[in-house]
Motif scaffolding. Structure first.
Motif, PDB file in Angstrom:
ATOM      1  N   LYS A  28       6.788  -1.175  21.985  1.00 31.64           N
ATOM      2  CA  LYS A  28       5.362  -1.027  21.680  1.00 31.64           C
ATOM      3  C   LYS A  28       4.937  -2.049  20.622  1.00 31.64           C
ATOM      4  CE  LYS A  28       2.136   2.632  20.405  1.00 31.64           C
ATOM      5  NZ  LYS A  28       2.027   4.023  20.009  1.00 31.64           N
ATOM      6  N   ARG A  29       5.771  -2.248  19.602  1.00 31.96           N
ATOM      7  CA  ARG A  29       5.490  -3.243  18.564  1.00 31.96           C
ATOM      8  C   ARG A  29       5.432  -4.647  19.152  1.00 31.96           C
ATOM      9  NH1 ARG A  29      10.418  -4.730  15.387  1.00 31.96           N
ATOM     10  NH2 ARG A  29      10.617  -5.878  17.309  1.00 31.96           N
ATOM     11  N   ASP A  30       6.364  -4.972  20.033  1.00 28.59           N
ATOM     12  CA  ASP A  30       6.388  -6.299  20.650  1.00 28.59           C
ATOM     13  C   ASP A  30       5.145  -6.541  21.487  1.00 28.59           C
ATOM     14  OD1 ASP A  30       8.838  -6.487  19.437  1.00 28.59           O
ATOM     15  OD2 ASP A  30       9.996  -6.382  21.298  1.00 28.59           O
ATOM     16  N   ALA A  31       4.708  -5.544  22.236  1.00 30.93           N
ATOM     17  CA  ALA A  31       3.485  -5.683  23.038  1.00 30.93           C
ATOM     18  C   ALA A  31       2.271  -5.865  22.143  1.00 30.93           C
ATOM     19  CB  ALA A  31       3.307  -4.458  23.940  1.00 30.93           C
ATOM     20  N   HIS A  51      12.989 -14.802  20.901  1.00 24.88           N
ATOM     21  CA  HIS A  51      13.791 -15.113  19.720  1.00 24.88           C
ATOM     22  C   HIS A  51      13.348 -14.297  18.502  1.00 24.88           C
ATOM     23  CE1 HIS A  51      13.992 -18.853  22.198  1.00 24.88           C
ATOM     24  NE2 HIS A  51      15.262 -18.511  22.114  1.00 24.88           N
ATOM     25  N   LEU A  52      13.155 -13.011  18.712  1.00 26.86           N
ATOM     26  CA  LEU A  52      12.682 -12.148  17.633  1.00 26.86           C
ATOM     27  C   LEU A  52      13.798 -11.893  16.624  1.00 26.86           C
ATOM     28  CD1 LEU A  52      10.654  -9.564  19.708  1.00 26.86           C
ATOM     29  CD2 LEU A  52       9.869 -11.648  18.622  1.00 26.86           C
ATOM     30  N   GLN A  53      13.424 -11.971  15.368  1.00 26.41           N
ATOM     31  CA  GLN A  53      14.357 -11.737  14.274  1.00 26.41           C
ATOM     32  C   GLN A  53      13.669 -10.825  13.266  1.00 26.41           C
ATOM     33  OE1 GLN A  53      17.263 -13.054  14.665  1.00 26.41           O
ATOM     34  NE2 GLN A  53      18.244 -12.764  12.718  1.00 26.41           N
ATOM     35  N   ARG A  54      14.271  -9.687  12.971  1.00 26.03           N
ATOM     36  CA  ARG A  54      13.702  -8.781  11.973  1.00 26.03           C
ATOM     37  C   ARG A  54      14.023  -9.297  10.584  1.00 26.03           C
ATOM     38  NH1 ARG A  54      15.411  -2.851  13.650  1.00 26.03           N
ATOM     39  NH2 ARG A  54      14.266  -2.443  11.747  1.00 26.03           N
ATOM     40  N   VAL A  55      13.012  -9.292   9.720  1.00 27.05           N
ATOM     41  CA  VAL A  55      13.175  -9.746   8.339  1.00 27.05           C
ATOM     42  C   VAL A  55      12.536  -8.720   7.409  1.00 27.05           C
ATOM     43  CG1 VAL A  55      13.296 -12.204   8.914  1.00 27.05           C
ATOM     44  CG2 VAL A  55      11.083 -11.169   8.441  1.00 27.05           C
ATOM     45  N   ASN A  56      12.743  -8.882   6.126  1.00 27.27           N
ATOM     46  CA  ASN A  56      12.151  -8.001   5.109  1.00 27.27           C
ATOM     47  C   ASN A  56      12.447  -6.529   5.377  1.00 27.27           C
ATOM     48  OD1 ASN A  56      11.118 -10.332   4.016  1.00 27.27           O
ATOM     49  ND2 ASN A  56       9.087 -10.048   4.895  1.00 27.27           N
ATOM     50  N   LYS A  57      13.714  -6.242   5.583  1.00 29.95           N
ATOM     51  CA  LYS A  57      14.182  -4.869   5.808  1.00 29.95           C
ATOM     52  C   LYS A  57      13.493  -4.201   6.991  1.00 29.95           C
ATOM     53  CE  LYS A  57      15.417  -4.346   1.010  1.00 29.95           C
ATOM     54  NZ  LYS A  57      15.277  -3.617  -0.231  1.00 29.95           N
ATOM     55  N   GLY A  58      13.177  -4.999   8.010  1.00 30.60           N
ATOM     56  CA  GLY A  58      12.573  -4.470   9.229  1.00 30.60           C
ATOM     57  C   GLY A  58      11.061  -4.422   9.220  1.00 30.60           C
ATOM     58  N   ASN A  78       3.858  -9.121   9.929  1.00 27.30           N
ATOM     59  CA  ASN A  78       4.244  -8.084   8.983  1.00 27.30           C
ATOM     60  C   ASN A  78       3.692  -6.764   9.491  1.00 27.30           C
ATOM     61  OD1 ASN A  78       4.251  -6.234   6.765  1.00 27.30           O
ATOM     62  ND2 ASN A  78       4.557  -7.964   5.396  1.00 27.30           N
ATOM     63  N   SER A  79       4.569  -5.846   9.874  1.00 27.57           N
ATOM     64  CA  SER A  79       4.125  -4.579  10.461  1.00 27.57           C
ATOM     65  C   SER A  79       3.532  -3.632   9.427  1.00 27.57           C
ATOM     66  CB  SER A  79       5.273  -3.898  11.204  1.00 27.57           C
ATOM     67  OG  SER A  79       6.345  -3.654  10.333  1.00 27.57           O
ATOM     68  N   ALA A  80       3.829  -3.832   8.146  1.00 26.06           N
ATOM     69  CA  ALA A  80       3.267  -2.962   7.112  1.00 26.06           C
ATOM     70  C   ALA A  80       1.822  -3.330   6.813  1.00 26.06           C
ATOM     71  CB  ALA A  80       4.106  -3.042   5.842  1.00 26.06           C
TER      72      ALA A  80
END
Length: 102
Positions: A28-31, A51-58, A78-80
């Motif tokens: 859902k986040r990727d979409a 080529h997704l890479q999680r950063v900043n503790k997800g 940034n998801s936050a």
């Protein structure tokens, strides 16, 4: 012996729910990220992200995007804070994604 199967089945059921909901949440986040990229670039076609890479503790995601045309590049989301940075010149991308191996 019957009493042993109940906890085992319960553990597998809970594990399936946890991992299944996490996979659904990431999809859902990727979409959502692909839709925001398309919207930011005024494109009717959805963006493809890779080529997704999680950063900043997800809380952040670095990756590549490609539109159906020839346009492609890198992004940081940034998801936050729900902030998107397109291109390697963007300060958010530079601060969070430089040095992250793809």
């Amino acid at each position: 012996m019957h009493n042993l199967w109940i906890p085992v089945v319960a553990i597998f059921a809970v594990a399936g729910l946890v991992f299944g909901s996490q996979a659904y949440s990431e999809a859902k986040r990727d979409a959502h990220i692909a839709a925001i990229i398309s919207e930011s670039l005024d494109s009717q076609a959805p963006a493809e992200i890779s080529h997704l890479q999680r950063v900043n503790k997800g809380y952040g995601v670095c990756g590549d995007y490609k539109l159906s045309g020839a346009e492609s590049g890198h992004f940081y989301y940034n998801s936050a804070t729900k902030r998107l940075a397109l291109g390697t010149d963007a300060p958010l991308y530079h601060d969070n994604c430089e040095g992250v191996a793809n």
